[in-house]
Design a protein around this motif. Structure first.
Motif, mmCIF file in Angstrom:
data_model
loop_
_atom_site.group_PDB
_atom_site.id
_atom_site.type_symbol
_atom_site.label_atom_id
_atom_site.label_comp_id
_atom_site.label_asym_id
_atom_site.label_seq_id
_atom_site.Cartn_x
_atom_site.Cartn_y
_atom_site.Cartn_z
ATOM 1 N N MET A 1 5.924 -0.437 -8.599
ATOM 2 C CA MET A 1 4.790 0.529 -8.548
ATOM 3 C C MET A 1 5.342 1.871 -8.329
ATOM 4 O O MET A 1 6.513 1.975 -7.634
ATOM 5 N N SER A 2 4.864 2.825 -8.753
ATOM 6 C CA SER A 2 5.057 4.218 -8.416
ATOM 7 C C SER A 2 3.910 5.140 -8.876
ATOM 8 O O SER A 2 2.727 5.107 -9.085
ATOM 9 N N ILE A 3 4.197 6.473 -8.202
ATOM 10 C CA ILE A 3 3.066 7.475 -8.605
ATOM 11 C C ILE A 3 3.983 8.652 -9.301
ATOM 12 O O ILE A 3 5.211 8.792 -9.000
ATOM 13 N N LEU A 4 3.360 9.381 -10.088
ATOM 14 C CA LEU A 4 3.727 10.670 -10.501
ATOM 15 C C LEU A 4 3.264 11.718 -9.888
ATOM 16 O O LEU A 4 1.895 11.850 -9.819
ATOM 17 N N VAL A 5 4.300 12.694 -9.072
ATOM 18 C CA VAL A 5 3.746 14.003 -8.734
ATOM 19 C C VAL A 5 4.066 15.220 -9.336
ATOM 20 O O VAL A 5 5.296 15.175 -9.810
ATOM 21 N N THR A 6 3.145 15.975 -9.764
ATOM 22 C CA THR A 6 3.550 17.295 -10.178
ATOM 23 C C THR A 6 3.602 18.265 -9.491
ATOM 24 O O THR A 6 2.756 18.325 -8.577
ATOM 25 N N GLY A 7 4.518 19.046 -9.685
ATOM 26 C CA GLY A 7 4.648 20.255 -8.604
ATOM 27 C C GLY A 7 5.274 19.852 -7.396
ATOM 28 O O GLY A 7 4.960 20.526 -6.366
ATOM 29 N N GLY A 8 6.122 18.819 -7.474
ATOM 30 C CA GLY A 8 6.516 18.199 -6.267
ATOM 31 C C GLY A 8 7.758 18.966 -5.539
ATOM 32 O O GLY A 8 8.415 18.446 -4.623
ATOM 33 N N ALA A 9 8.109 19.950 -6.071
ATOM 34 C CA ALA A 9 9.053 20.840 -5.312
ATOM 35 C C ALA A 9 8.798 22.223 -4.902
ATOM 36 O O ALA A 9 9.464 23.045 -4.292
ATOM 37 N N GLY A 10 7.373 22.110 -4.829
ATOM 38 C CA GLY A 10 6.528 23.429 -4.303
ATOM 39 C C GLY A 10 6.454 22.980 -2.804
ATOM 40 O O GLY A 10 6.779 22.114 -2.123
ATOM 41 N N PHE A 11 5.582 23.980 -2.225
ATOM 42 C CA PHE A 11 5.528 23.943 -0.756
ATOM 43 C C PHE A 11 4.776 22.866 -0.372
ATOM 44 O O PHE A 11 5.137 21.785 0.158
ATOM 45 N N ILE A 12 3.356 22.846 -0.857
ATOM 46 C CA ILE A 12 2.566 21.466 -0.456
ATOM 47 C C ILE A 12 3.102 20.123 -1.077
ATOM 48 O O ILE A 12 3.141 19.128 -0.498
ATOM 49 N N GLY A 13 3.602 20.324 -2.293
ATOM 50 C CA GLY A 13 3.792 19.085 -3.063
ATOM 51 C C GLY A 13 5.220 18.609 -2.367
ATOM 52 O O GLY A 13 5.176 17.274 -2.559
ATOM 53 N N GLY A 14 6.246 19.498 -2.116
ATOM 54 C CA GLY A 14 7.294 19.050 -1.637
ATOM 55 C C GLY A 14 7.163 18.374 -0.322
ATOM 56 O O GLY A 14 7.742 17.298 0.106
ATOM 57 N N ASN A 15 6.142 18.920 0.696
ATOM 58 C CA ASN A 15 6.012 18.292 1.715
ATOM 59 C C ASN A 15 5.279 16.637 1.542
ATOM 60 O O ASN A 15 5.391 15.823 2.590
ATOM 61 N N PHE A 16 4.432 16.850 0.642
ATOM 62 C CA PHE A 16 3.667 15.501 0.301
ATOM 63 C C PHE A 16 4.811 14.221 0.007
ATOM 64 O O PHE A 16 4.683 13.321 0.401
#
Length: 353
Positions: A1-16
């Protein structure tokens, strides 16, 4: 199982991403274009973690996104990717249209193609969660009730207009094609790893450097402040139990004027990082600058739907969250130094003199 996160090196995405992997062993495929606000230093603790697969790329790159979906077969896509700063949108709106509108369209088409090839059980379980903003609703007067999910869209900046367009695309792809979309509209976030063009980190860093603390107009603009880790917990809850096609407002129940926020930061710095001259106070560095064009006077989120239907409420008050935020910046000067590039300093000089 996996999820795809877009923008995951930004502020909110990185914290997520950090919070997700602190609580789950489910792999995160992290797609980020590493534009000015994307910062891999935020994810440094995950460098050797096999659960984190980082890919540099754009949500508008259909070939790349199609390949990632086919290879990793995620059960969900969480879309943080966006150009997100109002001032930048005023001076360069084209980038916002390209990423937030055209990029969102291309992402939707890639996800729709992938979703259509899943088994019936996989299709039923799949979710696309789109992270948006309260700025799509426009501006409130002092006595107006906070924004609910049914508030009319009235965006007032190129940024908020481009995000409103992305929200409408998400809604249309759900109603036309049945794509299981969830949308969240959040209030102003703050906390660790925030790119230092935004009010709170900018004030902290300028105060420590002995520079003026710029406040637009008279500082009476009101925002509802949401600690970023509370926002991350809300997104996890909506992903887990939200109803496809629904929108959920995420707020902190913390309305503050910009001037009050700056004064609070100054008082905390007086306590946690006092100046060499014991008679000096950081609030003496406050400097009022010309207001920006079309500056919205007040945002406020009514998050009762999220509490009523999914049982979520923020854990941090503004007082507790801002103390944690100031302490984090004091303890992570290396991160600050790395993110504060020459291009960033030039941008600050252009906008704040």
């Amino acid at each position: 199982m996996s999820i795809l996160v877009t923008g995951g090196a930004g502020f909110i995405g990185g914290n997520f991403v950090l919070d997700w992997l602190a609580q789950s062993d489910e792999t995160v495929v992290n797609l980020d274009a590493l534009s000015y606000a994307g910062n891999l230093d935020t994810l440094k603790s995950l460098e050797q973690d096999p659960r984190h697969v980082f890919v540099r790329g754009d949500i508008g790159d259909r070939v790349l996104v199609d390949a990632l979906l086919a290879e990793h077969r995620p059960r969900a896509v969480i879309n943080f990717a966006a150009e997100s700063h109002v001032d930048r949108s005023i001076h360069g709106p084209g980038d916002f249209i390209q990423t937030n509108v055209v990029g969102t369209f291309n992402l939707l088409e890639s996800v729709r193609g992938y979703w259509g090839q899943l088994t019936d059980a996989e299709r039923a379980a799949f979710r696309l969660l789109h992270v948006s903003t309260d700025e799509v609703y426009g501006s409130l007067s002092p006595d107006d009730a906070p924004f609910t999910e049914n508030h009319r869209y009235q965006p007032n900046s190129p940024y908020s207009a481009s995000k409103a367009a992305s929200d409408h695309l998400m809604r249309a792809w759900h109603h036309t094609y049945g794509l299981p979309v969830l949308t969240t509209n959040c209030s102003n976030n703050y906390g660790p790893y925030h790119f230092p063009e935004k009010l709170i980190p900018l004030v902290i860093l300028n105060a420590l450097a002995g520079k003026p603390l710029p406040i637009y107009g008279d500082g009476s603009q009101v925002r509802d402040w949401l600690y970023v880790k509370d926002h991350c917990s809300a997104i996890r809850r909506v992903l887990e139990a939200g109803t496809p096609g629904e929108t959920y407002n995420v707020g902190g129940w913390n309305e503050k004027t910009n001037l009050d926020v700056v004064k609070t930061i100054c008082a905390l710095l007086d306590e946690l990082a006092p100046q060499a001259d014991p008679t000096r106070r950081y609030a003496e560095q406050i400097a009022f600058v010309a207001d920006r064009p079309g500056h919205d006077s007040r945002y406020a989120i009514d998050a009762r739907k999220l509490e009523r239907e999914l049982g979520w409420r923020p854990q941090e008050t503004f007082d507790s969250g801002i103390r944690k935020t100031v302490a984090w910046y004091l303890q992570h000067q290396d991160w600050v130094a790395n993110v504060s590039s020459g291009a960033y300093r030039d941008w600050v000089n252009q906008h704040y003199g």
